[in-house]
Design an enzyme around this catalytic site. Sequence first.
Site, mmCIF file in Angstrom:
data_model
loop_
_atom_site.group_PDB
_atom_site.id
_atom_site.type_symbol
_atom_site.label_atom_id
_atom_site.label_comp_id
_atom_site.label_asym_id
_atom_site.label_seq_id
_atom_site.Cartn_x
_atom_site.Cartn_y
_atom_site.Cartn_z
ATOM 1 N N MET A 79 0.839 -1.195 0.000
ATOM 2 C CA MET A 79 0.000 0.000 0.000
ATOM 3 C C MET A 79 0.865 1.232 0.000
ATOM 4 S SD MET A 79 -2.879 1.258 2.742
ATOM 5 C CE MET A 79 -1.839 2.357 3.704
ATOM 6 N N CYS A 80 0.980 1.885 -1.143
ATOM 7 C CA CYS A 80 1.530 3.235 -1.201
ATOM 8 C C CYS A 80 2.984 3.308 -1.644
ATOM 9 C CB CYS A 80 1.384 3.971 0.113
ATOM 10 S SG CYS A 80 -0.221 3.824 0.880
ATOM 11 N N THR A 81 3.294 4.458 -2.199
ATOM 12 C CA THR A 81 4.645 4.827 -2.599
ATOM 13 C C THR A 81 4.842 6.291 -2.278
ATOM 14 O OG1 THR A 81 4.590 3.233 -4.428
ATOM 15 C CG2 THR A 81 6.257 4.968 -4.538
ATOM 16 N N ASN A 109 1.481 7.962 -3.388
ATOM 17 C CA ASN A 109 0.305 7.215 -3.817
ATOM 18 C C ASN A 109 -0.297 6.511 -2.617
ATOM 19 O OD1 ASN A 109 0.785 7.829 -6.527
ATOM 20 N ND2 ASN A 109 1.880 5.908 -6.925
ATOM 21 N N ARG A 131 8.266 -1.369 -6.840
ATOM 22 C CA ARG A 131 7.844 0.040 -6.899
ATOM 23 C C ARG A 131 8.911 0.944 -6.278
ATOM 24 N NH1 ARG A 131 3.912 0.516 -3.514
ATOM 25 N NH2 ARG A 131 3.423 -1.643 -2.986
#
Length: 335
Positions: free
Chosen positions: A1-3, A19, A207
Site C-alpha cells: 500500500m503506497c509509494t 500514492n 515500486r
Amino acid sequence: MCTRAQWTAEGQPVLVGRNMDWTERQGAKLWVLPKGIERSGLTDQNPLTWTSKYGSVGTIIWGGVSSDGINEAGLVSNVLYLAETTFKARDNDKQGLTIALWAQYFLDTCATVAEVVKACQNLDVRPVKLVHKGVAVDAPVHMSVSDPSGDSAIIEILDGETRIHHGPQYTTMTNSPPFEEQLVLLKQYEGLGGRLPIPGTMEAEDRFARAAFYLTKLPEQPETYQAAVAAVMSIMRNAATPLGANDPVRPNISATIWRTISDATNKRYYFEFADMPNVVWMDLDNFDLSENGQPMMFDLANNFEASGEISGLFQPTELFETTKADGVVTWQPGD
C-alpha cells in the site's frame, strides 16, 4: 500500500509525491486545521496532550485517521502501510499517542524533520484496530517526513521499537520489507549500484526501485514550476498500481486510489483520485490558519467537477472524531 518519493533538485521546490493504494475507498476528505486546537493522544493512561502550534492541510481517511498532509512551516508527513510493524506492550512511563494522530501530531507541533526525530524519543505510539475483509489487525504503518530544506526521515515501529533513517538521501519509500532491507535490495538494479534491469511488477520492492530509479531521470532544471510538479507526478503515476489490481490476501498490493504532491517550499498541496481526471490543489496562504480560524473540510468525491485551486470551496465544520488507541476503525464504504 503506497509509494512516496521526494525530489530535492538544486534550485527547485522540495516536492513530495505519494500514492495511496488500498482495496476499497477510504472516505478520503481534505481538511484544513488551524493552530490552537487542543488534542489528546487518546490512550487510557498518560496520554500525550498538546495544542497545535502550526496550521495544516491534509487528507483524513476512515472518518478520523490522519494519513497525509503539510503544515504552514512546510513540514510534510505521509503514512504508508508496513506489514512488519509490531507493537510492544504499553509503556505507561511514556506519553501515549494513538497512531490515528501520529502524522497529525508532528504536523501540529514540528517545523523540521529534526524536530520530528527528537519528538519521537519520548512517545509510545499505540495502534488502532483496522478491520480489513473481516479481519482486525493492529494498524501496521510507517511514516515519512520531509521539510523545505530537503531533509527527510523514515520512521518505523519494529519489534516495538522506533527505528529512524534520517537524512536527505532517503527519498523513496514503499511497503514491505522494512526500509533497511529495501535499501539493500535497491543496490542490485542498474543505475542504483547493480546490473539488473528495473523491475515492473506491483510488488513493493519493485515500486521502490522504480521510484528511486526514475527520480534520477528527472530534468535538473525544469523549464517551469508546472513542469517540476508534472515531473514528480509522472514518477508517482509510474509507481502506481492499476485500478482493480488487488491481491486478495495482501492489502499492501492494491490499486492506487488517490495521490498527493506536497510542495514544502511554496506550501501547496495537490490531490487527485485515481478514478477522476481532475487534479485539485490548495495554497496554505489562502486559509486562516490562526487560532481564530475554523476547521474546514472539502469532499472531492462528492464534488467531482472541482479542479484547480479550490481553497474557496472548503466549508467550516466540526472537527472529526479521532479513533482512540486500541479502538476499532468503524468507517465502512458508503458511510
